[in-house]
Design a protein around this motif. Structure first.
Motif, PDB file in Angstrom:
ATOM      1  N   ARG A 360      26.857  33.028  21.300  1.00 62.38           N
ATOM      2  CA  ARG A 360      27.522  32.660  20.040  1.00 62.38           C
ATOM      3  C   ARG A 360      26.517  32.035  19.074  1.00 62.38           C
ATOM      4  N   ARG A 361      25.705  31.119  19.586  1.00 65.27           N
ATOM      5  CA  ARG A 361      24.751  30.430  18.722  1.00 65.27           C
ATOM      6  C   ARG A 361      23.726  31.392  18.132  1.00 65.27           C
ATOM      7  N   ALA A 362      23.266  32.354  18.933  1.00 68.60           N
ATOM      8  CA  ALA A 362      22.286  33.326  18.434  1.00 68.60           C
ATOM      9  C   ALA A 362      22.893  34.204  17.337  1.00 68.60           C
ATOM     10  N   LEU A 363      24.136  34.638  17.525  1.00 67.04           N
ATOM     11  CA  LEU A 363      24.821  35.425  16.500  1.00 67.04           C
ATOM     12  C   LEU A 363      25.015  34.595  15.235  1.00 67.04           C
ATOM     13  N   GLN A 364      25.371  33.337  15.434  1.00 62.05           N
ATOM     14  CA  GLN A 364      25.617  32.436  14.308  1.00 62.05           C
ATOM     15  C   GLN A 364      24.329  32.198  13.516  1.00 62.05           C
ATOM     16  N   ASP A 365      23.215  32.037  14.218  1.00 62.46           N
ATOM     17  CA  ASP A 365      21.935  31.810  13.535  1.00 62.46           C
ATOM     18  C   ASP A 365      21.630  32.953  12.571  1.00 62.46           C
ATOM     19  N   ALA A 366      21.895  34.195  13.005  1.00 62.20           N
ATOM     20  CA  ALA A 366      21.644  35.343  12.128  1.00 62.20           C
ATOM     21  C   ALA A 366      22.626  35.358  10.964  1.00 62.20           C
ATOM     22  N   LEU A 367      23.893  35.054  11.246  1.00 62.75           N
ATOM     23  CA  LEU A 367      24.907  35.173  10.200  1.00 62.75           C
ATOM     24  C   LEU A 367      24.767  34.099   9.131  1.00 62.75           C
ATOM     25  N   VAL A 368      24.468  32.856   9.526  1.00 63.22           N
ATOM     26  CA  VAL A 368      24.379  31.811   8.497  1.00 63.22           C
ATOM     27  C   VAL A 368      23.194  32.067   7.568  1.00 63.22           C
ATOM     28  N   ARG A 369      22.137  32.666   8.087  1.00 66.18           N
ATOM     29  CA  ARG A 369      21.025  33.036   7.209  1.00 66.18           C
ATOM     30  C   ARG A 369      21.449  34.129   6.240  1.00 66.18           C
ATOM     31  N   PHE A 370      22.185  35.103   6.749  1.00 66.63           N
ATOM     32  CA  PHE A 370      22.680  36.185   5.895  1.00 66.63           C
ATOM     33  C   PHE A 370      23.578  35.642   4.778  1.00 66.63           C
ATOM     34  N   LEU A 371      24.429  34.656   5.131  1.00 62.66           N
ATOM     35  CA  LEU A 371      25.369  34.113   4.151  1.00 62.66           C
ATOM     36  C   LEU A 371      24.672  33.342   3.032  1.00 62.66           C
ATOM     37  N   GLU A 372      23.436  32.954   3.231  1.00 66.86           N
ATOM     38  CA  GLU A 372      22.687  32.351   2.122  1.00 66.86           C
ATOM     39  C   GLU A 372      22.367  33.392   1.048  1.00 66.86           C
ATOM     40  N   ASP A 373      22.184  34.636   1.463  1.00 64.30           N
ATOM     41  CA  ASP A 373      21.918  35.725   0.500  1.00 64.30           C
ATOM     42  C   ASP A 373      23.206  36.294  -0.085  1.00 64.30           C
ATOM     43  N   TYR A 374      24.214  36.418   0.771  1.00 67.17           N
ATOM     44  CA  TYR A 374      25.513  36.955   0.365  1.00 67.17           C
ATOM     45  C   TYR A 374      26.576  35.946   0.759  1.00 67.17           C
ATOM     46  N   PRO A 375      26.882  34.992  -0.135  1.00 69.13           N
ATOM     47  CA  PRO A 375      27.764  33.885   0.244  1.00 69.13           C
ATOM     48  C   PRO A 375      29.199  34.298   0.579  1.00 69.13           C
ATOM     49  N   ILE A 376      29.599  35.518   0.169  1.00 71.29           N
ATOM     50  CA  ILE A 376      30.960  35.956   0.491  1.00 71.29           C
ATOM     51  C   ILE A 376      30.904  37.326   1.160  1.00 71.29           C
ATOM     52  N   ILE A 377      31.696  37.462   2.232  1.00 69.88           N
ATOM     53  CA  ILE A 377      31.909  38.757   2.872  1.00 69.88           C
ATOM     54  C   ILE A 377      33.348  39.167   2.602  1.00 69.88           C
ATOM     55  N   VAL A 378      33.545  40.421   2.181  1.00 70.42           N
ATOM     56  CA  VAL A 378      34.902  40.961   2.043  1.00 70.42           C
ATOM     57  C   VAL A 378      35.117  41.918   3.209  1.00 70.42           C
ATOM     58  N   ALA A 379      36.238  41.758   3.914  1.00 72.14           N
ATOM     59  CA  ALA A 379      36.459  42.470   5.168  1.00 72.14           C
ATOM     60  C   ALA A 379      37.956  42.701   5.366  1.00 72.14           C
ATOM     61  N   PRO A 380      38.308  43.669   6.213  1.00 69.41           N
ATOM     62  CA  PRO A 380      39.717  43.783   6.594  1.00 69.41           C
ATOM     63  C   PRO A 380      40.141  42.572   7.433  1.00 69.41           C
ATOM     64  N   VAL A 381      41.447  42.383   7.560  1.00 62.68           N
ATOM     65  CA  VAL A 381      41.978  41.454   8.561  1.00 62.68           C
ATOM     66  C   VAL A 381      42.369  42.340   9.754  1.00 62.68           C
ATOM     67  N   ALA A 382      43.635  42.699   9.897  1.00 63.02           N
ATOM     68  CA  ALA A 382      44.041  43.617  10.961  1.00 63.02           C
ATOM     69  C   ALA A 382      43.631  45.040  10.595  1.00 63.02           C
ATOM     70  N   GLY A 383      43.509  45.895  11.604  1.00 61.05           N
ATOM     71  CA  GLY A 383      43.131  47.282  11.365  1.00 61.05           C
ATOM     72  C   GLY A 383      44.270  48.157  10.910  1.00 61.05           C
ATOM     73  N   MET A 384      45.469  47.564  10.773  1.00 66.03           N
ATOM     74  CA  MET A 384      46.649  48.333  10.382  1.00 66.03           C
ATOM     75  C   MET A 384      47.586  47.451   9.573  1.00 66.03           C
ATOM     76  N   PRO A 385      48.465  48.084   8.751  1.00 65.25           N
ATOM     77  CA  PRO A 385      49.534  47.309   8.116  1.00 65.25           C
ATOM     78  C   PRO A 385      50.496  46.797   9.192  1.00 65.25           C
ATOM     79  N   ALA A 386      51.468  45.981   8.790  1.00 65.44           N
ATOM     80  CA  ALA A 386      52.383  45.351   9.760  1.00 65.44           C
ATOM     81  C   ALA A 386      52.964  46.382  10.721  1.00 65.44           C
ATOM     82  N   PRO A 387      52.701  46.225  12.030  1.00 62.40           N
ATOM     83  CA  PRO A 387      53.219  47.177  13.010  1.00 62.40           C
ATOM     84  C   PRO A 387      54.646  46.830  13.449  1.00 62.40           C
TER      85      PRO A 387
END
Length: 467
Positions: A360-387
């Motif tokens: 977890r910490r290794a993944l986090q180290d990469a992501l927090v550095r990335f977020l300095e360049d791109y402070p916002i990520i836009v992403a899906p929540v669930a992969g489908m509308p309400a099932p």
């Protein structure tokens, strides 16, 4: 203004009505209770109401303040998840064994909402031990989606999202350890904010179950609303360190001038319906039209992140929580944990559990550095509308693995303790810790370019859809 109008109003509109004398706080509460009497038999999203008490509180505020506003939430009717203690209400986690457990005081966030003038209508339904993307309670039954009662309201804060979507509350309060705010907000078509770790204190009168140090890193409390501005008002009231919660931090909440945005599509390995892809495209288009710089194909590989979240939480749930409480749960709630989290269970090997925290910490180290360049990520929540209501009901291990793959865009946010804001269209904005103002400002900028949030009006004819 007609009596139905308070149930469609934003916080600002409600308070303008009170200030102008168009209606009293008591009128506002009475309208919501009347609407709840009509709609809750369909949705089963409130599990407990405090009608007489909240009417008395509204009358007392009318007498004391009249047209003056006493706080940022004065006159605002709200729904509170059963996982929060509200003085005088049962605090059950959805379990029959806790049916008689009554809280004698308010949790800290509830006290903050009340001190700001909030009027608590009642407790919202939750699944057993609040671990599920559906709301099925052994004590209270199934919560249904007010936009289509044959579908799930989502979970675990499904009752609150449904109450806000159906105009039975202006705002709601939920919690999010693995999507429990963002998933029901997405399925019910409302706004939901999961603050980052440390922003909102987590002080419980009755300890949460399953209790775990992982909650400090990954679980937070946050609001539902029908507008981004109402999320902002709620967040301003609940945010701020408390000396009794050492995880909460008195950080200045920072904003960034026009942050750059990165699009997350396949980086978690999520399986996305075409409908969700289309909504993501529309959100990216809205961001660009609102003046944001948006980049594709830049987010680091996050395929392991949801799996690491599931390994940490699943190992705890299966080896610590289920032996303690599994017998008190419904077969459906227990099966969801055994079959889905069982895929990732590391067993009793402390070295394996320790290694996954280091991963977890290794993944986090990469992501927090990335977020300095791109402070916002836009992403899906669930992969489908309400099932449909039974989408996760006794489905077995193979289908549980497929369900997890459709939900992979959800728990990576929790893994790293990041803030996430669910838009009503099933898409989320994610940012750095203590940058919730960036999420709120971005959501407000694109809100006029997204489909408007209508108040759902389910009718009893839908009853024959119930499973």
């Amino acid at each position: 203004m007609g009596m139905s109008e308070p149930c469609h109003a934003t916080i600002a509109e409600l308070q303008a009505g009170i200030a102008s004398g168009a209606y009293s706080r008591e009128d506002v509460v009475a309208a919501h209770l009347g609407r709840t009497e009509r709609i809750n038999p369909v949705t089963n999203s409130y599990c407990e109401l405090r009608g007489d008490q909240v009417l008395a509180e509204a009358r007392a505020a009318d007498r004391e303040y009249g047209r003056e506003l006493s706080g940022p939430l004065d006159g605002v009717p709200m729904s509170i998840k059963d996982s929060f203690a509200v003085r005088g209400l049962r605090r059950t986690d959805g379990l029959p064994v806790h049916a008689d457990r009554v809280a004698d005081e308010d949790d800290e966030v509830v006290a903050r909402l009340r001190d700001a003038g909030g009027l608590v209508l009642g407790h919202a339904n939750v699944p057993d031990i609040c671990i599920r993307w559906n709301t099925i309670s052994g004590l209270y039954g199934i919560a249904r989606n007010p936009r289509d009662p044959s579908r799930t309201a989502g979970g675990s804060s499904g009752g609150d999202a449904a109450n806000v979507a159906a105009g039975m509350a202006t705002v709601g309060m939920g919690q999010d350890l693995g999507g429990s705010i963002r998933v029901p907000a997405s399925f019910c078509g409302v706004y939901g904010l999961r603050p980052g770790a440390g922003t909102v204190p987590n002080l419980s009168v009755i300890p949460p179950f399953p209790a775990s140090p992982t909650l400090d890193a990954m679980g937070t409390s946050g609001p539902f609303a029908r507008s981004a501005a109402d999320l902002r008002t709620m967040f301003s009231v609940i945010a701020g360190a408390h000396p009794h919660d050492p995880v909460s931090v008195p950080a200045p909440l920072a904003g960034t001038a026009s942050p750059r945005v990165a699009v997350l599509r396949g980086e978690t390995g999520a399986v996305l319906d075409a409908e969700i892809e289309a909504r993501l495209d529309a959100t990216v288009d809205a961001l660009r039209r609102a003046g944001f710089e948006v980049a594709e194909d830049v987010v680091p590989d996050l395929r392991r992140a949801p799996e690491v979240w599931a390994a940490i939480n699943g190992t705890e749930l299966i080896n610590i929580a289920l032996p303690e409480v599994g017998a008190e749960m419904t077969g459906s709630g227990r099966q969801h944990i055994e079959d889905m989290f069982g895929i990732f269970d590391l067993g009793l090997d402390l070295r394996a559990y320790h290694a996954v925290w280091l991963e977890r910490r290794a993944l986090q180290d990469a992501l927090v550095r990335f977020l300095e360049d791109y402070p916002i990520i836009v992403a899906p929540v669930a992969g489908m509308p309400a099932p449909p209501l039974d989408f996760d009901h006794l489905i077995g291990r193979e289908a549980s693995a497929r369900l997890f793959d459709r939900m992979r865009c959800v728990p990576w946010v929790n893994l790293f303790g990041l803030p996430g804001l669910a838009l009503p269209n099933g898409i989320q904005l994610v940012t750095r810790r203590f940058h919730e103002p960036d999420l709120l400002a971005t959501a407000e900028a694109i809100e006029p370019l997204l489909p408007a949030v209508e108040v759902a009006d389910p009718v009893l004819e839908h009853h024959h859809h119930h499973h």
